[in-house]
Structures are given as C-alpha cells and as structure tokens.
Design a protein around this motif. Structure first.
Motif, PDB file in Angstrom:
ATOM      1  N   GLY A  80      38.739  34.034  45.697  1.00 13.81           N
ATOM      2  CA  GLY A  80      39.617  33.880  44.540  1.00 13.81           C
ATOM      3  C   GLY A  80      38.733  33.653  43.333  1.00 13.81           C
ATOM      4  N   LYS A  81      38.865  34.486  42.311  1.00 11.08           N
ATOM      5  CA  LYS A  81      37.940  34.411  41.173  1.00 11.08           C
ATOM      6  C   LYS A  81      38.664  34.742  39.876  1.00 11.08           C
ATOM      7  CE  LYS A  81      33.570  36.378  39.628  1.00 11.08           C
ATOM      8  NZ  LYS A  81      32.510  37.320  39.945  1.00 11.08           N
ATOM      9  N   ILE A  82      38.603  33.820  38.917  1.00 15.60           N
ATOM     10  CA  ILE A  82      39.159  34.078  37.590  1.00 15.60           C
ATOM     11  C   ILE A  82      38.159  33.628  36.542  1.00 15.60           C
ATOM     12  CG2 ILE A  82      41.585  33.938  38.251  1.00 15.60           C
ATOM     13  CD1 ILE A  82      41.594  31.082  37.162  1.00 15.60           C
ATOM     14  N   GLN A  83      38.273  34.206  35.364  1.00 16.80           N
ATOM     15  CA  GLN A  83      37.425  33.829  34.242  1.00 16.80           C
ATOM     16  C   GLN A  83      38.317  33.498  33.059  1.00 16.80           C
ATOM     17  OE1 GLN A  83      34.361  36.622  33.229  1.00 16.80           O
ATOM     18  NE2 GLN A  83      33.843  35.560  31.343  1.00 16.80           N
ATOM     19  N   ILE A  84      38.187  32.268  32.569  1.00 15.93           N
ATOM     20  CA  ILE A  84      38.958  31.786  31.424  1.00 15.93           C
ATOM     21  C   ILE A  84      37.973  31.234  30.402  1.00 15.93           C
ATOM     22  CG2 ILE A  84      40.749  30.181  30.651  1.00 15.93           C
ATOM     23  CD1 ILE A  84      41.967  32.015  32.618  1.00 15.93           C
ATOM     24  N   ASN A  85      38.030  31.744  29.196  1.00 15.77           N
ATOM     25  CA  ASN A  85      37.154  31.274  28.114  1.00 15.77           C
ATOM     26  C   ASN A  85      35.687  31.235  28.534  1.00 15.77           C
ATOM     27  OD1 ASN A  85      39.409  30.918  26.495  1.00 15.77           O
ATOM     28  ND2 ASN A  85      39.691  28.818  27.175  1.00 15.77           N
ATOM     29  N   ARG A  86      35.200  32.318  29.111  1.00 16.79           N
ATOM     30  CA  ARG A  86      33.813  32.500  29.534  1.00 16.79           C
ATOM     31  C   ARG A  86      33.388  31.599  30.685  1.00 16.79           C
ATOM     32  NH1 ARG A  86      30.779  33.023  23.733  1.00 16.79           N
ATOM     33  NH2 ARG A  86      32.107  34.662  22.935  1.00 16.79           N
ATOM     34  N   LYS A  87      34.298  30.850  31.264  1.00 18.59           N
ATOM     35  CA  LYS A  87      33.995  30.013  32.421  1.00 18.59           C
ATOM     36  C   LYS A  87      34.597  30.663  33.663  1.00 18.59           C
ATOM     37  CE  LYS A  87      33.841  25.321  34.005  1.00 18.59           C
ATOM     38  NZ  LYS A  87      32.628  25.380  34.730  1.00 18.59           N
ATOM     39  N   VAL A  88      33.795  30.801  34.699  1.00 16.21           N
ATOM     40  CA  VAL A  88      34.235  31.452  35.933  1.00 16.21           C
ATOM     41  C   VAL A  88      34.572  30.391  36.968  1.00 16.21           C
ATOM     42  CG1 VAL A  88      33.549  32.989  37.809  1.00 16.21           C
ATOM     43  CG2 VAL A  88      32.827  33.483  35.476  1.00 16.21           C
ATOM     44  N   TYR A  89      35.735  30.550  37.591  1.00  8.81           N
ATOM     45  CA  TYR A  89      36.176  29.684  38.678  1.00  8.81           C
ATOM     46  C   TYR A  89      36.318  30.564  39.917  1.00  8.81           C
ATOM     47  CZ  TYR A  89      37.528  26.775  34.720  1.00  8.81           C
ATOM     48  OH  TYR A  89      37.527  26.046  33.561  1.00  8.81           O
ATOM     49  N   SER A  90      35.627  30.201  40.991  1.00  7.17           N
ATOM     50  CA  SER A  90      35.739  31.004  42.207  1.00  7.17           C
ATOM     51  C   SER A  90      35.529  30.130  43.435  1.00  7.17           C
ATOM     52  CB  SER A  90      34.736  32.152  42.206  1.00  7.17           C
ATOM     53  OG  SER A  90      33.426  31.657  42.304  1.00  7.17           O
ATOM     54  N   SER A  91      36.064  30.610  44.546  1.00  6.27           N
ATOM     55  CA  SER A  91      35.907  29.914  45.809  1.00  6.27           C
ATOM     56  C   SER A  91      36.169  30.887  46.950  1.00  6.27           C
ATOM     57  CB  SER A  91      36.881  28.735  45.870  1.00  6.27           C
ATOM     58  OG  SER A  91      36.571  27.912  46.972  1.00  6.27           O
ATOM     59  N   TYR A  92      35.589  30.594  48.122  1.00  8.55           N
ATOM     60  CA  TYR A  92      35.737  31.425  49.316  1.00  8.55           C
ATOM     61  C   TYR A  92      36.826  30.876  50.222  1.00  8.55           C
ATOM     62  CZ  TYR A  92      31.211  33.372  48.017  1.00  8.55           C
ATOM     63  OH  TYR A  92      30.194  33.982  47.355  1.00  8.55           O
ATOM     64  N   PHE A  93      37.575  31.770  50.883  1.00  9.47           N
ATOM     65  CA  PHE A  93      38.670  31.373  51.765  1.00  9.47           C
ATOM     66  C   PHE A  93      38.715  32.268  52.993  1.00  9.47           C
ATOM     67  CE2 PHE A  93      39.761  30.167  47.480  1.00  9.47           C
ATOM     68  CZ  PHE A  93      40.149  28.843  47.638  1.00  9.47           C
ATOM     69  N   ASP A  94      39.352  31.755  54.052  1.00  8.79           N
ATOM     70  CA  ASP A  94      39.511  32.525  55.285  1.00  8.79           C
ATOM     71  C   ASP A  94      40.667  33.511  55.209  1.00  8.79           C
ATOM     72  OD1 ASP A  94      37.380  31.297  56.593  1.00  8.79           O
ATOM     73  OD2 ASP A  94      38.652  29.649  57.288  1.00  8.79           O
ATOM     74  N   THR A  95      41.679  33.199  54.399  1.00  5.13           N
ATOM     75  CA  THR A  95      42.837  34.095  54.296  1.00  5.13           C
ATOM     76  C   THR A  95      43.067  34.511  52.846  1.00  5.13           C
ATOM     77  OG1 THR A  95      44.494  32.373  53.958  1.00  5.13           O
ATOM     78  CG2 THR A  95      43.958  32.937  56.250  1.00  5.13           C
ATOM     79  N   GLU A  96      43.698  35.647  52.711  1.00  4.28           N
ATOM     80  CA  GLU A  96      44.022  36.195  51.399  1.00  4.28           C
ATOM     81  C   GLU A  96      45.013  35.290  50.657  1.00  4.28           C
ATOM     82  OE1 GLU A  96      45.498  40.562  49.778  1.00  4.28           O
ATOM     83  OE2 GLU A  96      45.544  40.121  51.918  1.00  4.28           O
TER      84      GLU A  96
END
Length: 69
Positions: free
Chosen positions: A28-44
C-alpha cells in the motif's frame, strides 16, 4: 526486504510485488505533499485498508474499502 514490482492490484494505490523470488506480497503506497507512506502486507485487502486509514488520518477521502457516511 527486497521485492520486485509485478503489477497493479485491483485497489487504488495497491501494488503486487514478489519477495525473495517466490512469495507474493502487496504494497500500500500513497504520496501526499511529497511525503511517501507505504507498507507491506500479506493480502490485497489489508493493503487497501492501510491506504484508506492513512488517507483518513491525513484528512483526505478514503478511496478503496472504507467510505464516509
């Protein structure tokens, strides 16, 4: 964790990766105001919930599973 991009999942801002050559993981990965938030998961679905929760936390509208009333 090293992973290789394999494609787009069926939810917005969720991507399919292959980890260590055999395991499928979702990012899951989003970018808001040049800051990236992401993380890994086992399910969609877990990845889609992460994206929605992060958007709500940042005062934005959720785009996948969660909806405002």
């Amino acid at each position: 964790m090293k992973s290789v991009y394999k494609g787009k999942a069926s939810y917005r801002h969720v991507y399919i990766h292959r980890s260590q050559g055999k395991y499928i993981i979702y990012v899951g990965k989003i970018q808001i105001n040049r800051k990236v938030y992401s993380s890994y998961f086992d399910t969609e679905k877990e990845a889609a919930l992460f994206v929605d929760m992060k958007l709500i936390e940042l005062g934005k509208e959720p785009v996948n599973i969660l909806k405002r009333k």
